[in-house]
Design a protein around this motif. Structure first.
Motif, PDB file in Angstrom:
ATOM      1  N   LEU A 300       0.838  -1.194   0.000  1.00  0.00           N
ATOM      2  CA  LEU A 300       0.000   0.000   0.000  1.00  0.00           C
ATOM      3  C   LEU A 300       0.876   1.248   0.000  1.00  0.00           C
ATOM      4  CD1 LEU A 300      -3.068   0.711   0.249  1.00  0.00           C
ATOM      5  CD2 LEU A 300      -2.615   1.096   2.669  1.00  0.00           C
ATOM      6  N   PRO A 301       0.644   2.190  -0.917  1.00  0.00           N
ATOM      7  CA  PRO A 301       1.459   3.412  -0.944  1.00  0.00           C
ATOM      8  C   PRO A 301       1.358   4.183   0.366  1.00  0.00           C
ATOM      9  CG  PRO A 301       0.173   3.198  -2.950  1.00  0.00           C
ATOM     10  CD  PRO A 301      -0.349   2.149  -1.997  1.00  0.00           C
ATOM     11  N   GLU A 302       2.420   4.874   0.721  1.00  0.00           N
ATOM     12  CA  GLU A 302       2.432   5.641   1.963  1.00  0.00           C
ATOM     13  C   GLU A 302       1.327   6.692   1.969  1.00  0.00           C
ATOM     14  OE1 GLU A 302       5.460   8.393   4.650  1.00  0.00           O
ATOM     15  OE2 GLU A 302       6.165   7.385   2.834  1.00  0.00           O
ATOM     16  N   LYS A 303       1.095   7.319   0.810  1.00  0.00           N
ATOM     17  CA  LYS A 303       0.050   8.337   0.726  1.00  0.00           C
ATOM     18  C   LYS A 303      -1.304   7.739   1.086  1.00  0.00           C
ATOM     19  CE  LYS A 303      -1.990  11.711  -2.434  1.00  0.00           C
ATOM     20  NZ  LYS A 303      -1.929  12.315  -3.793  1.00  0.00           N
ATOM     21  N   SER A 304      -1.561   6.503   0.628  1.00  0.00           N
ATOM     22  CA  SER A 304      -2.830   5.838   0.950  1.00  0.00           C
ATOM     23  C   SER A 304      -2.929   5.537   2.438  1.00  0.00           C
ATOM     24  CB  SER A 304      -2.955   4.536   0.151  1.00  0.00           C
ATOM     25  OG  SER A 304      -3.121   4.792  -1.218  1.00  0.00           O
ATOM     26  N   ALA A 305      -1.815   5.131   3.041  1.00  0.00           N
ATOM     27  CA  ALA A 305      -1.822   4.843   4.467  1.00  0.00           C
ATOM     28  C   ALA A 305      -2.181   6.090   5.269  1.00  0.00           C
ATOM     29  CB  ALA A 305      -0.453   4.317   4.894  1.00  0.00           C
ATOM     30  N   LYS A 306      -1.661   7.213   4.858  1.00  0.00           N
ATOM     31  CA  LYS A 306      -1.972   8.474   5.536  1.00  0.00           C
ATOM     32  C   LYS A 306      -3.454   8.804   5.409  1.00  0.00           C
ATOM     33  CE  LYS A 306       2.625  10.445   4.707  1.00  0.00           C
ATOM     34  NZ  LYS A 306       3.378  11.529   4.034  1.00  0.00           N
ATOM     35  N   ARG A 307      -3.994   8.592   4.203  1.00  0.00           N
ATOM     36  CA  ARG A 307      -5.394   8.888   3.970  1.00  0.00           C
ATOM     37  C   ARG A 307      -6.303   7.973   4.790  1.00  0.00           C
ATOM     38  NH1 ARG A 307      -7.289  10.906  -0.679  1.00  0.00           N
ATOM     39  NH2 ARG A 307      -8.303   8.961  -1.341  1.00  0.00           N
ATOM     40  N   ILE A 308      -5.906   6.728   4.961  1.00  0.00           N
ATOM     41  CA  ILE A 308      -6.700   5.773   5.743  1.00  0.00           C
ATOM     42  C   ILE A 308      -6.881   6.274   7.166  1.00  0.00           C
ATOM     43  CG2 ILE A 308      -6.602   3.490   6.849  1.00  0.00           C
ATOM     44  CD1 ILE A 308      -5.406   2.431   4.223  1.00  0.00           C
ATOM     45  N   PHE A 309      -5.794   6.667   7.798  1.00  0.00           N
ATOM     46  CA  PHE A 309      -5.900   7.116   9.181  1.00  0.00           C
ATOM     47  C   PHE A 309      -6.599   8.460   9.295  1.00  0.00           C
ATOM     48  CE2 PHE A 309      -3.428   3.558  10.179  1.00  0.00           C
ATOM     49  CZ  PHE A 309      -3.549   3.343  11.539  1.00  0.00           C
ATOM     50  N   GLY A 310      -6.397   9.335   8.307  1.00  0.00           N
ATOM     51  CA  GLY A 310      -7.099  10.610   8.320  1.00  0.00           C
ATOM     52  C   GLY A 310      -8.606  10.421   8.209  1.00  0.00           C
ATOM     53  N   ALA A 311      -9.030   9.517   7.313  1.00  0.00           N
ATOM     54  CA  ALA A 311     -10.463   9.265   7.136  1.00  0.00           C
ATOM     55  C   ALA A 311     -11.060   8.574   8.352  1.00  0.00           C
ATOM     56  CB  ALA A 311     -10.686   8.416   5.884  1.00  0.00           C
ATOM     57  N   ALA A 312     -10.331   7.620   8.938  1.00  0.00           N
ATOM     58  CA  ALA A 312     -10.826   6.924  10.128  1.00  0.00           C
ATOM     59  C   ALA A 312     -11.038   7.906  11.277  1.00  0.00           C
ATOM     60  CB  ALA A 312      -9.855   5.820  10.541  1.00  0.00           C
TER      61      ALA A 312
END
Length: 324
Positions: A300-312
């Motif tokens: 998983l790209p790092e950018k996606s990981a950041k977005r996951i936690f931001g959305a959660a």
């Protein structure tokens, strides 16, 4: 259209992680010699300890995926912090052999009549650091994520600076202090779907998909959950995440864009997993396999990981009861 398909339970996956704190400012550290690295929690390798102390987000999320109950425990202890920092704090206290408990800066404990024990080493959390913008070089760094999901690297303040999230060793747990008696506040995770959807401008409509193997979908700012879905809460998190992450802002999604679809589904299910784990709800094993199935061995790209936690974080906060 996004749909969640019922898949069998399998092993966990290995995506990356976010974890910046939004707005927590702290300072101060213990006086005297710093302690050496303490033994990790049974079963955890020393390499992992070093990784998360350096802010290795992939290692931290892997811990959340493989250690049942850690997210729920972390929320109860550190509910005022972002989900990423909750996990980061929990792992560091585990490595010190300390129970999860309230954390605060050196000065904050002093204001409560408690003092950090000599030789205690602070734990590290992400906090915003004000950085001056450097013309076009910072143009990408100081942008926000899609549909208000801010990325971890920076937050625009509208002026000549932006906030960059950095790991800082400023926090100590209750068990690293001594002094006046302190009673920790007991918090039980609470979340209401109706409240969250109203705050996020999401509408849950009657399920209208004709294919029976579809458990849910998201279109525009509307979601639908199949009445036959055995894990409606998990799919609701998943479809809400599609909306919050901006996936449904694209008018027509095409399955031939395989990489894009894979990442979008992994992002949405990553959010669903975090929320199920945080609220101690069923479906976590299914969620882990769903992520793995869409990634198909890819990272998983790092950018996606950041977005996951931001959305959660955004979905969780939107559904919490108002504080009196």
């Amino acid at each position: 259209m996004n749909a969640q398909i019922n898949l069998p339970i399998n092993n966990t996956t290995d995506p990356q992680f976010l974890g910046p704190e939004a707005g927590q400012q702290a300072n101060g550290k213990a006086e005297g010699k710093t302690e050496g690295k303490s033994a990790g929690k049974p079963g955890r390798e020393n390499a992992q300890t070093q990784a998360h102390e350096l802010g290795d987000m992939r290692t931290i999320l892997q811990a959340a995926l493989t250690q049942p109950g850690v997210m729920n425990q972390a929320y109860r202890a550190f509910h005022n912090y972002s989900i990423g920092n909750q996990l980061l704090a929990a792992l560091q206290l585990f490595d010190k052999g300390l129970p999860l408990g309230p954390i605060a800066s050196f000065n904050a404990w002093r204001e409560k009549g408690r003092f950090v024990k000599k030789g205690e080493k602070a734990i590290c959390l992400f906090m915003p650091i004000s950085v001056k913008r450097r013309a076009d070089k910072d143009a990408a760094a100081d942008s926000a994520g899609t549909n208000g999901v801010a990325e971890a690297g920076s937050v625009v303040d509208g002026g000549g600076t932006f906030n960059k999230f950095m790991l800082r060793p400023n926090w100590f747990s209750l068990n690293q202090t001594e002094g006046e008696a302190f009673t920790a506040e007991s918090i039980t995770p609470a979340w209401d779907a109706v409240t969250a959807m109203a705050a996020l401008d999401i509408v849950e409509e009657p399920f209208e998909h004709l294919q029976g193997n579809y458990l849910g979908y998201a279109c525009g700012r509307s979601i639908g959950i199949s009445p036959l879905n055995p894990l409606k809460h998990k799919t609701r998190f998943h479809e809400m995440a599609h909306v919050v992450l901006g996936h449904t802002a694209i008018s027509d999604m095409h399955d031939d864009e395989a990489l894009t679809r894979q990442i979008e589904e992994a992002e949405a299910e990553g959010v669903a997993y975090l929320l199920c784990a945080l609220l101690d709800l069923p479906g976590q094993a299914e969620s882990r396999f769903y992520i793995q199935s869409w990634l198909q061995g890819a990272e998983l790209p790092e950018k996606s990981a950041k977005r996951i936690f931001g959305a959660a974080d955004r979905i969780m906060k939107a559904g919490q009861p108002a504080q009196c």
